[in-house]
Each structure stands twice: as C-alpha cells, then as structure tokens.
Design a protein around this motif. Structure first.
Motif, PDB file in Angstrom:
ATOM      1  N   ALA A 198       4.690  -3.979  -8.378  1.00 44.72           N
ATOM      2  CA  ALA A 198       4.332  -4.016  -6.952  1.00 44.72           C
ATOM      3  C   ALA A 198       3.206  -5.011  -6.700  1.00 44.72           C
ATOM      4  CB  ALA A 198       3.926  -2.617  -6.488  1.00 44.72           C
ATOM      5  N   ASP A 199       2.223  -5.042  -7.592  1.00 51.36           N
ATOM      6  CA  ASP A 199       1.119  -6.001  -7.446  1.00 51.36           C
ATOM      7  C   ASP A 199       1.629  -7.436  -7.574  1.00 51.36           C
ATOM      8  OD1 ASP A 199      -0.649  -3.915  -7.123  1.00 51.36           O
ATOM      9  OD2 ASP A 199      -1.338  -3.920  -9.216  1.00 51.36           O
ATOM     10  N   ALA A 200       2.512  -7.652  -8.534  1.00 48.24           N
ATOM     11  CA  ALA A 200       3.056  -9.001  -8.739  1.00 48.24           C
ATOM     12  C   ALA A 200       3.857  -9.439  -7.510  1.00 48.24           C
ATOM     13  CB  ALA A 200       3.932  -9.035  -9.997  1.00 48.24           C
ATOM     14  N   TRP A 201       4.665  -8.515  -6.954  1.00 52.28           N
ATOM     15  CA  TRP A 201       5.444  -8.849  -5.749  1.00 52.28           C
ATOM     16  C   TRP A 201       4.511  -9.193  -4.596  1.00 52.28           C
ATOM     17  CZ3 TRP A 201       5.239  -6.221  -1.076  1.00 52.28           C
ATOM     18  CH2 TRP A 201       6.164  -6.640  -0.110  1.00 52.28           C
ATOM     19  N   ARG A 202       3.449  -8.380  -4.406  1.00 50.01           N
ATOM     20  CA  ARG A 202       2.502  -8.661  -3.325  1.00 50.01           C
ATOM     21  C   ARG A 202       1.850 -10.030  -3.525  1.00 50.01           C
ATOM     22  NH1 ARG A 202      -3.114  -5.961  -3.911  1.00 50.01           N
ATOM     23  NH2 ARG A 202      -2.875  -7.406  -5.673  1.00 50.01           N
ATOM     24  N   ASP A 203       1.407 -10.309  -4.737  1.00 46.07           N
ATOM     25  CA  ASP A 203       0.752 -11.591  -5.002  1.00 46.07           C
ATOM     26  C   ASP A 203       1.694 -12.760  -4.737  1.00 46.07           C
ATOM     27  OD1 ASP A 203      -1.465 -10.147  -5.719  1.00 46.07           O
ATOM     28  OD2 ASP A 203      -1.115 -10.299  -7.884  1.00 46.07           O
ATOM     29  N   ALA A 204       2.966 -12.594  -5.145  1.00 39.56           N
ATOM     30  CA  ALA A 204       3.938 -13.665  -4.937  1.00 39.56           C
ATOM     31  C   ALA A 204       4.183 -13.881  -3.439  1.00 39.56           C
ATOM     32  CB  ALA A 204       5.246 -13.336  -5.646  1.00 39.56           C
ATOM     33  N   GLU A 205       4.292 -12.785  -2.705  1.00 41.01           N
ATOM     34  CA  GLU A 205       4.534 -12.887  -1.269  1.00 41.01           C
ATOM     35  C   GLU A 205       3.338 -13.518  -0.556  1.00 41.01           C
ATOM     36  OE1 GLU A 205       7.388 -11.956   0.761  1.00 41.01           O
ATOM     37  OE2 GLU A 205       8.079 -12.385  -1.275  1.00 41.01           O
ATOM     38  N   GLN A 264       0.825  -1.212   0.000  1.00 39.72           N
ATOM     39  CA  GLN A 264       0.000   0.000   0.000  1.00 39.72           C
ATOM     40  C   GLN A 264       0.860   1.263   0.000  1.00 39.72           C
ATOM     41  OE1 GLN A 264      -3.407   0.032  -0.344  1.00 39.72           O
ATOM     42  NE2 GLN A 264      -2.951   2.182  -0.750  1.00 39.72           N
ATOM     43  N   ALA A 265       1.968   1.204   0.754  1.00 36.38           N
ATOM     44  CA  ALA A 265       2.876   2.352   0.770  1.00 36.38           C
ATOM     45  C   ALA A 265       3.436   2.615  -0.628  1.00 36.38           C
ATOM     46  CB  ALA A 265       4.015   2.115   1.758  1.00 36.38           C
ATOM     47  N   ARG A 266       3.770   1.532  -1.357  1.00 36.35           N
ATOM     48  CA  ARG A 266       4.287   1.700  -2.719  1.00 36.35           C
ATOM     49  C   ARG A 266       3.211   2.256  -3.640  1.00 36.35           C
ATOM     50  NH1 ARG A 266       7.209   3.967  -5.596  1.00 36.35           N
ATOM     51  NH2 ARG A 266       7.877   3.091  -7.594  1.00 36.35           N
ATOM     52  N   LEU A 267       1.968   1.769  -3.474  1.00 43.90           N
ATOM     53  CA  LEU A 267       0.871   2.299  -4.288  1.00 43.90           C
ATOM     54  C   LEU A 267       0.640   3.775  -3.990  1.00 43.90           C
ATOM     55  CD1 LEU A 267      -1.809  -0.546  -4.287  1.00 43.90           C
ATOM     56  CD2 LEU A 267      -0.007  -0.069  -5.965  1.00 43.90           C
ATOM     57  N   ALA A 314       2.880   5.903  -2.945  1.00 46.49           N
ATOM     58  CA  ALA A 314       3.983   6.652  -3.539  1.00 46.49           C
ATOM     59  C   ALA A 314       3.779   6.813  -5.047  1.00 46.49           C
ATOM     60  CB  ALA A 314       5.311   5.938  -3.262  1.00 46.49           C
ATOM     61  N   ILE A 315       3.327   5.741  -5.696  1.00 46.18           N
ATOM     62  CA  ILE A 315       3.068   5.812  -7.141  1.00 46.18           C
ATOM     63  C   ILE A 315       1.944   6.796  -7.436  1.00 46.18           C
ATOM     64  CG2 ILE A 315       2.200   4.499  -9.120  1.00 46.18           C
ATOM     65  CD1 ILE A 315       3.709   2.060  -8.009  1.00 46.18           C
ATOM     66  N   ALA A 316       0.886   6.775  -6.603  1.00 44.97           N
ATOM     67  CA  ALA A 316      -0.225   7.720  -6.796  1.00 44.97           C
ATOM     68  C   ALA A 316       0.252   9.154  -6.609  1.00 44.97           C
ATOM     69  CB  ALA A 316      -1.342   7.396  -5.810  1.00 44.97           C
ATOM     70  N   ALA A 317       1.132   9.371  -5.620  1.00 47.40           N
ATOM     71  CA  ALA A 317       1.674  10.723  -5.406  1.00 47.40           C
ATOM     72  C   ALA A 317       2.512  11.152  -6.600  1.00 47.40           C
ATOM     73  CB  ALA A 317       2.520  10.748  -4.135  1.00 47.40           C
ATOM     74  N   GLU A 318       3.286  10.217  -7.156  1.00 46.96           N
ATOM     75  CA  GLU A 318       4.078  10.532  -8.356  1.00 46.96           C
ATOM     76  C   GLU A 318       3.168  10.864  -9.527  1.00 46.96           C
ATOM     77  OE1 GLU A 318       7.667   8.196  -9.335  1.00 46.96           O
ATOM     78  OE2 GLU A 318       7.244   7.056  -7.526  1.00 46.96           O
ATOM     79  N   ARG A 319       2.051  10.136  -9.640  1.00 47.14           N
ATOM     80  CA  ARG A 319       1.094  10.428 -10.723  1.00 47.14           C
ATOM     81  C   ARG A 319       0.539  11.843 -10.567  1.00 47.14           C
ATOM     82  NH1 ARG A 319      -0.925   4.929 -10.419  1.00 47.14           N
ATOM     83  NH2 ARG A 319      -0.449   3.826 -12.370  1.00 47.14           N
ATOM     84  N   GLU A 320       0.152  12.199  -9.348  1.00 39.92           N
ATOM     85  CA  GLU A 320      -0.403  13.536  -9.117  1.00 39.92           C
ATOM     86  C   GLU A 320       0.631  14.616  -9.419  1.00 39.92           C
ATOM     87  OE1 GLU A 320      -1.937  13.732  -5.201  1.00 39.92           O
ATOM     88  OE2 GLU A 320      -3.535  12.269  -5.544  1.00 39.92           O
ATOM     89  N   ALA A 321       1.874  14.386  -8.952  1.00 37.98           N
ATOM     90  CA  ALA A 321       2.934  15.360  -9.227  1.00 37.98           C
ATOM     91  C   ALA A 321       3.194  15.472 -10.723  1.00 37.98           C
ATOM     92  CB  ALA A 321       4.217  14.951  -8.501  1.00 37.98           C
ATOM     93  N   LEU A 322       3.169  14.321 -11.396  1.00 39.72           N
ATOM     94  CA  LEU A 322       3.373  14.308 -12.848  1.00 39.72           C
ATOM     95  C   LEU A 322       2.263  15.073 -13.562  1.00 39.72           C
ATOM     96  CD1 LEU A 322       4.978  13.136 -15.259  1.00 39.72           C
ATOM     97  CD2 LEU A 322       3.498  11.143 -15.148  1.00 39.72           C
ATOM     98  N   SER A 323       1.021  14.832 -13.154  1.00 45.97           N
ATOM     99  CA  SER A 323      -0.115  15.528 -13.772  1.00 45.97           C
ATOM    100  C   SER A 323      -0.022  17.030 -13.521  1.00 45.97           C
ATOM    101  CB  SER A 323      -1.428  14.975 -13.221  1.00 45.97           C
ATOM    102  OG  SER A 323      -1.587  13.616 -13.574  1.00 45.97           O
ATOM    103  N   ALA A 324       0.355  17.402 -12.281  1.00 47.97           N
ATOM    104  CA  ALA A 324       0.485  18.828 -11.959  1.00 47.97           C
ATOM    105  C   ALA A 324       1.590  19.475 -12.795  1.00 47.97           C
ATOM    106  CB  ALA A 324       0.776  19.000 -10.474  1.00 47.97           C
ATOM    107  N   GLN A 325       2.707  18.760 -12.944  1.00 43.01           N
ATOM    108  CA  GLN A 325       3.801  19.284 -13.750  1.00 43.01           C
ATOM    109  C   GLN A 325       3.385  19.433 -15.214  1.00 43.01           C
ATOM    110  OE1 GLN A 325       7.384  16.986 -13.399  1.00 43.01           O
ATOM    111  NE2 GLN A 325       8.545  18.230 -14.840  1.00 43.01           N
ATOM    112  N   HIS A 326       2.684  18.424 -15.708  1.00 39.68           N
ATOM    113  CA  HIS A 326       2.221  18.477 -17.109  1.00 39.68           C
ATOM    114  C   HIS A 326       1.226  19.614 -17.303  1.00 39.68           C
ATOM    115  CE1 HIS A 326       1.049  17.173 -21.072  1.00 39.68           C
ATOM    116  NE2 HIS A 326      -0.194  17.026 -20.698  1.00 39.68           N
TER     117      HIS A 326
END
Length: 298
Positions: free
Chosen positions: A261-268, A62-65, A67-79
């Motif tokens: 990240a999803d694949a790692w979670r599923d494997a774990e 969830q922490a990785r998700l 972080a990815i969502a925050a990167e998406r928001e920052a990317l959208s704001a930058q764009h």
C-alpha cells in the motif's frame, strides 16, 4: 494647392494606417490576454484535478492502513483468545493432576500403613514359629481360646492389629509340659499351636504381598498419571507454539500488504508530481509563446 492636397492625403493614409495598426495590435493584445486567461484557467483546472487525485490517493491509502490495523487488532485478539483458552486448559489439567496425585498419595499412605501392619503381624507370627515364648503358664481354657482365635483369623484370611495378635499368639504358644497328662498330649498341643501359626503365617505373607502389590500398582498409576499430565502439557505447549507461528505468519502478510500500500501511494504521488510538473511546463511554454508573439507584434 494640388501638391498640398496630395501631401495631406498621404498623411491621412499614414494616420489611418497607424490607427489600423494600433487597432490590430490592441486586438492582438486582447486576444493574447484572453488566451493567457484561458491557459491559466486550464492550468488551474488541471492542478485542481491533480490535487483532488492526491487527496483521493491519500484517502484510499489511509483507508487501507486502517483496514490493515483493524486486521492486526482482530488477529491479536484472536491470538490472545487462543492463548487464554490454552492457559485455562493448562490450569484445569494442573488442578486435575493435583487432585489425582493427592488421591493416589492418600491411597499410597493407606497401603503403606496396611503393609506396615501386615509386616508387624507377620514378624510376630514368624518369631513365635521360631520359638514359643517363655512366659507364665496359662490355663488350658485360655490356651484353647487363643488357639481358636488364631484359627478364626486364618480362616477369615485377615490379621488383627499387632497387640491382639501378640496376645493370642502368647496364649496359644505358651505351653508347659507339666500342664499335660502325657508327653504325647504335650506334643499334640505344640503341634496344634504350630499348625495354627503356619496357617496364620500364610495369611500374613499374603497380606504383605497384597499390600506390596497395591503400593506398586499405586506407584505405577502415579507414574502413568504424571506422564499423561506431562504429555498433555507438551501438547498444549505445541498448540501455543503453532498459534504463535500462525500469528507471526499473519502479521508478516499484513506487513507485506502495508508495504504494498505504501509503495502504491508513493508511485501514485510520484506520478501526480510528474503530471503537475508537466502541467507547469506546458503553462510556462504557452505563456512564453504568447509573450514572443506580442513581442513580434510590437
């Protein structure tokens, strides 16, 4: 009596043996229960560890998700910021282009007005050159004054408005032979008027040519300004396209990171499920062994 005594001793031995066996069985049962309790405790401890690992995996995922969502928001704001900057630059270019085209339009109108005036004056001069006008006779003083005015305009290299020019031309060219003492003086007056008109015609031709060149230069400047504006707009469109492609590439990277990240979670989680199943099998196997041992002891 001796036989009875021996029988009693034998019975007592059997009783003692049974008591020993019962005690041994009781001890075995107690030991088996203790082992069962220890096994259950070990099993529960392992299951608690597995559950803690599950929670840790879910938390890390969830922490990785996040972080990815925050990167998406920052990317959208930058764009969006880049698009806003490009839009502001496009608006500024449009406003500057309109101002420049308006100024060139005013220059064109002024040049066109000057051309029309020059063409009208030249037309009057050339008409007078073709044939002197047939109007009422003028006095010699008026004729000379008009002739001097034509000369002054020719010297200055500038034509007046059409009304003044027509009036001067009429005064200078309205000649009547009866007003002259001789044919020679009449011809001389005609020659002077014609020469003045020729000189003034050069001025008119030059003014028309200058006005035409000015209009052509303004039209060229307008074309160049419009072409430069369109080139700048194209450059801004290309910047917007590059920004969009960059955003798409960055979003694709984030999508791949989320998939990873999803694949790692599923494997774990699958690994922990296997470990939980193995712990359950180990528990069942050991409980069965204890039960088998107790069954044999019975």
């Amino acid at each position: 009596a001796a036989a009875t005594s021996d029988a009693n001793r034998e019975i007592l031995k059997q009783i003692y043996a049974l008591e020993d066996a019962a005690a041994a069985y009781g001890a075995l049962v107690s030991a088996a229960q203790a082992e069962r309790d220890a096994l259950e405790e070990q099993y529960q401890a392992r299951m608690t560890e597995i559950e803690a690992e599950r929670e840790a995996v879910s938390s890390q995922h969830q922490a990785r998700l996040d972080a990815i969502a925050a990167e998406r928001e920052a990317l959208s704001a930058q764009h969006q910021g880049r698009l806003d900057a490009i839009g502001a630059e496009r608006d500024a270019l449009g406003e500057a282009n309109r101002a420049q085209m308006d100024a060139l339009g005013m220059q064109r109108d002024a040049a066109q007005e000057a051309l029309s005036a020059a063409e009208a004056g030249l037309s009057s001069i050339q008409s007078a050159l073709g044939a002197f006008r047939d109007e009422a006779p003028r006095t010699e003083m008026e004729r000379l004054r008009a002739l001097r005015q034509l000369g002054a305009w020719a010297t200055a290299g500038s034509l007046p408005d059409k009304e003044r020019l027509d009036r001067a031309i009429t005064g200078a060219t309205n000649l009547n032979a009866q007003d002259f003492a001789s044919e020679a003086s009449y011809r001389a007056a005609q020659g002077n008027a014609y020469s003045a008109l020729l000189a003034l015609e050069k001025v008119g031709v030059k003014q028309v040519s200058d006005a035409e060149r000015q209009i052509a230069a303004i039209e060229l400047a307008s074309e160049l300004a419009q072409a430069a504006y369109e080139k700048q707009l194209k450059a801004l469109d290309e910047q917007a396209d590059r920004a969009a492609h960059w955003q798409e590439a960055q979003l694709a990277i984030l999508d791949r990171q989320q998939e990873s990240a999803d694949a790692w979670r599923d494997a774990e989680l699958a690994r922990l499920e296997k470990e939980a199943a193995a712990a359950e099998a180990w528990r069942e196997e050991n409980l069965a062994a204890i039960d088998d041992l107790l069954e044999l002891a019975e």
